[in-house]
Write a protein that holds these residues in place. Structure first.
Motif, PDB file in Angstrom:
ATOM      1  N   TRP A  80       1.097  -1.102   0.411  1.00 20.87           N
ATOM      2  CA  TRP A  80      -0.064   0.191   0.155  1.00 20.87           C
ATOM      3  C   TRP A  80       0.559   0.977   0.270  1.00 20.87           C
ATOM      4  CZ3 TRP A  80      -4.620   0.373   3.792  1.00 20.87           C
ATOM      5  CH2 TRP A  80      -4.971   2.270   3.904  1.00 20.87           C
ATOM      6  N   THR A  87       0.230  -7.767   5.616  1.00 20.61           N
ATOM      7  CA  THR A  87      -0.921  -8.161   3.984  1.00 20.61           C
ATOM      8  C   THR A  87      -0.599  -9.861   3.898  1.00 20.61           C
ATOM      9  OG1 THR A  87       0.980  -6.430   2.770  1.00 20.61           O
ATOM     10  CG2 THR A  87      -0.634  -8.588   1.341  1.00 20.61           C
ATOM     11  N   VAL A 134      -3.692  -4.652   4.629  1.00 21.69           N
ATOM     12  CA  VAL A 134      -4.476  -5.313   2.389  1.00 21.69           C
ATOM     13  C   VAL A 134      -4.183  -6.922   2.553  1.00 21.69           C
ATOM     14  CG1 VAL A 134      -2.621  -5.403   0.682  1.00 21.69           C
ATOM     15  CG2 VAL A 134      -2.163  -3.370   1.889  1.00 21.69           C
ATOM     16  N   GLY A 161      -6.391  -2.201   3.280  1.00 19.51           N
ATOM     17  CA  GLY A 161      -5.912  -1.985   2.054  1.00 19.51           C
ATOM     18  C   GLY A 161      -6.286  -2.942   0.934  1.00 19.51           C
ATOM     19  N   TRP A 181      -7.968   1.975   0.304  1.00 20.74           N
ATOM     20  CA  TRP A 181      -7.074   2.367  -1.048  1.00 20.74           C
ATOM     21  C   TRP A 181      -7.196   0.709  -2.091  1.00 20.74           C
ATOM     22  CZ3 TRP A 181      -3.100  -1.505  -2.222  1.00 20.74           C
ATOM     23  CH2 TRP A 181      -2.137  -0.719  -3.372  1.00 20.74           C
TER      24      TRP A 181
END
Length: 283
Positions: A80, A87, A134, A161, A181
């Protein structure tokens, strides 16, 4: 760093999902539990993750979204841009891109190897240190528990994300209100999707997902992995023009790696890209 994060030994590199594989590393970030993502663009100054109103839930223990999680990266500066994040890599993808560097993630029948409580434990211990989580893959929107997982992350105070190729626009629409995002992979011009993905209807779904992201006004980055075996110089330029006309604010062209891990020969567009377009090299 806490040993419970399962970090790899010093010097072990774990690769960002959207770039080519780094030689000598496992293709699955955090397949043994977690890792550290490095080897990407210098991150922008870290800013506080956007504050969105999380949907209200009844108090009680965090629900288990029953995600099939193939890997967990405890710290990434790449997944990100401008954020420090963890993640999770979710199992399963409906497409079969020839340059895919995480083929272990494709089969949706493969069970996950990282339990969701381990992710939550990491986030609780990293409050004030991480900006967000994410959800990557594979294709994370194929898993029905994604929205529940995102709600839990938001209620813990972290940004959310999402990496997606837009294969499931209906499912993407359902989770977009929970996302801060989006990193969206656009594979090719519409007529090039069958050659890249092996799926004839992929383009309609991908460009429908692109329109959803743009209409939602969510921060985003559109990535195009440029494979000289599948893309042409003129085709990449026309795709960038199409994305720009559509309203995409950040476009990144990515150099892919060959199956042996070496970087593919770059098309000229990766050396002299269109104005305002970033290039991410397979170092």
């Amino acid at each position: 760093m806490d040993p419970r994060d399962g970090l790899p030994p010093p010097g072990h590199l774990v690769q960002h999902r959207q770039e080519g594989r780094i030689p000598g590393t496992h293709p699955l970030p955090g397949i043994s539990g977690a890792g550290v993502t490095v080897g990407c663009d210098r991150p922008a100054p870290v800013r506080q993750a956007p504050a969105r109103q999380a949907p209200a839930r009844h108090p009680g223990p965090d629900p288990d979204p029953r995600l099939e999680i193939a890997g967990l990266t405890a710290l990434s500066t790449c997944d990100w841009p401008g954020r420090l994040v963890a993640t999770v890599f979710l199992q399963g993808c409906p497409w079969r891109c020839g340059y895919c560097h995480n083929p272990e993630l494709l089969d949706p029948r493969t069970p996950g190897r990282v339990p969701w409580p381990r992710v939550i434990d990491l986030l609780r211990r990293r409050r004030g240190l991480l900006d967000g989580l994410v959800f990557s893959g594979g294709e994370p929107t194929r898993q029905p528990g994604l929205a529940t997982a995102m709600e839990v992350v938001r209620e813990l105070g972290f940004g959310v994300g999402l990496h997606t190729a837009g294969a499931y626009p209906g499912r993407l629409a359902a989770v977009l209100p929970l996302v801060d995002w989006v990193g969206l992979d656009v594979k090719a011009l519409p007529d090039g999707y069958p050659a890249v993905t092996g799926i004839g209807s992929g383009a309609d779904k991908a460009f429908a997902s692109l329109r959803l992201v743009l209409d939602a006004g969510v921060e985003h980055e559109v990535r195009v992995s440029v494979d000289p075996a599948l893309h042409t110089e003129g085709g990449v330029w026309r795709l960038v023009e199409l994305l720009t006309r559509s309203g995409v604010r950040r476009i990144v062209l990515q150099q892919v790696r060959r199956p042996d891990g070496s970087a593919s020969a770059p098309l000229p567009v990766l050396i002299a890209p269109p104005r305002g377009v970033r290039v991410r090299r397979a170092e």
